[in-house]
Design a protein around this motif. Structure first.
Motif, PDB file in Angstrom:
ATOM      1  N   PRO A  25      20.574   6.029   2.019  1.00 12.47           N
ATOM      2  CA  PRO A  25      19.737   4.839   2.178  1.00 12.47           C
ATOM      3  C   PRO A  25      19.456   4.488   3.636  1.00 12.47           C
ATOM      4  O   PRO A  25      18.375   3.968   3.959  1.00 12.47           O
ATOM      5  N   ARG A  27      18.951   6.648   6.016  1.00  9.07           N
ATOM      6  CA  ARG A  27      17.859   7.532   6.428  1.00  9.07           C
ATOM      7  C   ARG A  27      16.528   7.040   5.878  1.00  9.07           C
ATOM      8  O   ARG A  27      15.502   7.123   6.564  1.00  9.07           O
ATOM      9  N   ARG A  28      16.527   6.550   4.638  1.00  9.26           N
ATOM     10  CA  ARG A  28      15.279   6.021   4.078  1.00  9.26           C
ATOM     11  C   ARG A  28      14.788   4.831   4.901  1.00  9.26           C
ATOM     12  O   ARG A  28      13.589   4.694   5.167  1.00  9.26           O
ATOM     13  N   TYR A  29      15.714   3.973   5.298  1.00 11.42           N
ATOM     14  CA  TYR A  29      15.339   2.834   6.148  1.00 11.42           C
ATOM     15  C   TYR A  29      14.782   3.327   7.484  1.00 11.42           C
ATOM     16  O   TYR A  29      13.738   2.846   7.955  1.00 11.42           O
ATOM     17  N   ASP A  31      13.429   6.239   8.182  1.00 10.56           N
ATOM     18  CA  ASP A  31      12.129   6.887   7.978  1.00 10.56           C
ATOM     19  C   ASP A  31      11.025   5.842   7.835  1.00 10.56           C
ATOM     20  O   ASP A  31       9.920   5.999   8.382  1.00 10.56           O
ATOM     21  N   LEU A  32      11.301   4.775   7.094  1.00 12.23           N
ATOM     22  CA  LEU A  32      10.320   3.703   6.922  1.00 12.23           C
ATOM     23  C   LEU A  32      10.034   3.023   8.255  1.00 12.23           C
ATOM     24  O   LEU A  32       8.871   2.752   8.598  1.00 12.23           O
ATOM     25  N   SER A 114      11.431  -1.547  -0.903  1.00  7.63           N
ATOM     26  CA  SER A 114      11.483  -0.094  -1.115  1.00  7.63           C
ATOM     27  C   SER A 114      12.916   0.425  -1.153  1.00  7.63           C
ATOM     28  O   SER A 114      13.186   1.435  -1.821  1.00  7.63           O
ATOM     29  N   LEU A 115      13.823  -0.246  -0.466  1.00 12.68           N
ATOM     30  CA  LEU A 115      15.220   0.173  -0.486  1.00 12.68           C
ATOM     31  C   LEU A 115      15.989  -0.433  -1.656  1.00 12.68           C
ATOM     32  O   LEU A 115      17.150  -0.090  -1.880  1.00 12.68           O
TER      33      LEU A 115
END
Length: 213
Positions: A25, A27-29, A31-32, A114-115
């Protein structure tokens, strides 16, 4: 490889004693944030490896000091730092991300959505205008103002016994000496940010005892 942001994050989480499953999570943050940053200029730091160290790991270096905190307000959170990494690492912590800048608040709402951060909400407001007196166990701010300024803007948000957790670079002795009447330093904790040689400190401030100096 030392320049690989994924490797930097994995190693940093291990050093901080955090669950390696948090890497996904986070990394997703990141990337966003990198995607939005290309259009909205949310942060001046753009190199992924530096973003891991200076944003994610720096924010998470204070995670042990939110033990016992149920409700946290992150004042002037900007792109969500340290509030979003803490919300990811501590799902039992309710985090309110306070940010007055419209484009940053839009990013924050998209990040929370999104997270899937059910424990985070966005307050698009200046800290002093947030009408939630006494609603938080702790407030935090990450190198955005002096201790006195943070307390002037957000001290009203603290519950009785609540505390300010202020993230600072070098030990801010002059700011401590200039604390307003009624507030006192409870502790100053050196923080070790993996991969960062610069000094970091967490200053813990609470209300002074009635009748105290």
């Amino acid at each position: 490889m030392p320049d690989d942001p994924h490797a930097i994050l994995d190693a940093g989480l291990a050093t901080l004693g955090l669950d390696p499953a948090l890497a996904a999570p986070l990394r997703r943050y990141l990337d966003l944030l990198a995607r939005w940053n290309r259009t909205y200029n949310l942060t001046a730091i753009r190199y992924p490896g530096e973003m891991v160290t200076l944003h994610l790991l720096d924010s998470l270096s204070m995670h042990a000091h939110v033990d016992g905190v149920s409700r946290l307000a992150d004042l002037g959170t900007g792109a969500g730092l340290p509030g979003i990494p803490l919300a990811i690492a501590r799902p039992g912590l309710e985090v309110t991300l306070v940010e007055s800048n419209g484009k940053k608040a839009r990013f924050l709402r998209e990040a929370v959505r999104s997270l899937g951060l059910a424990n985070a909400r966005v307050a698009e407001s200046r800290a002093e205008a947030v009408d939630l007196p006494g609603a938080f166990d702790a407030i935090t701010a990450r190198a955005v103002a002096t201790l006195a300024d943070i307390l002037a803007a957000g001290g009203h948000l603290l519950a009785p016994g609540g505390r300010l957790l202020a993230m600072k670079g070098v030990r801010p002795d002059a700011e401590v000496a200039a604390l307003p009447v009624g507030w006192e330093v409870r502790a100053i904790h050196p923080l070790a940010v993996p991969g960062l040689g610069a000094e970091r400190h967490l200053v813990v401030v609470g209300r002074g005892a009635p009748g105290g100096a």
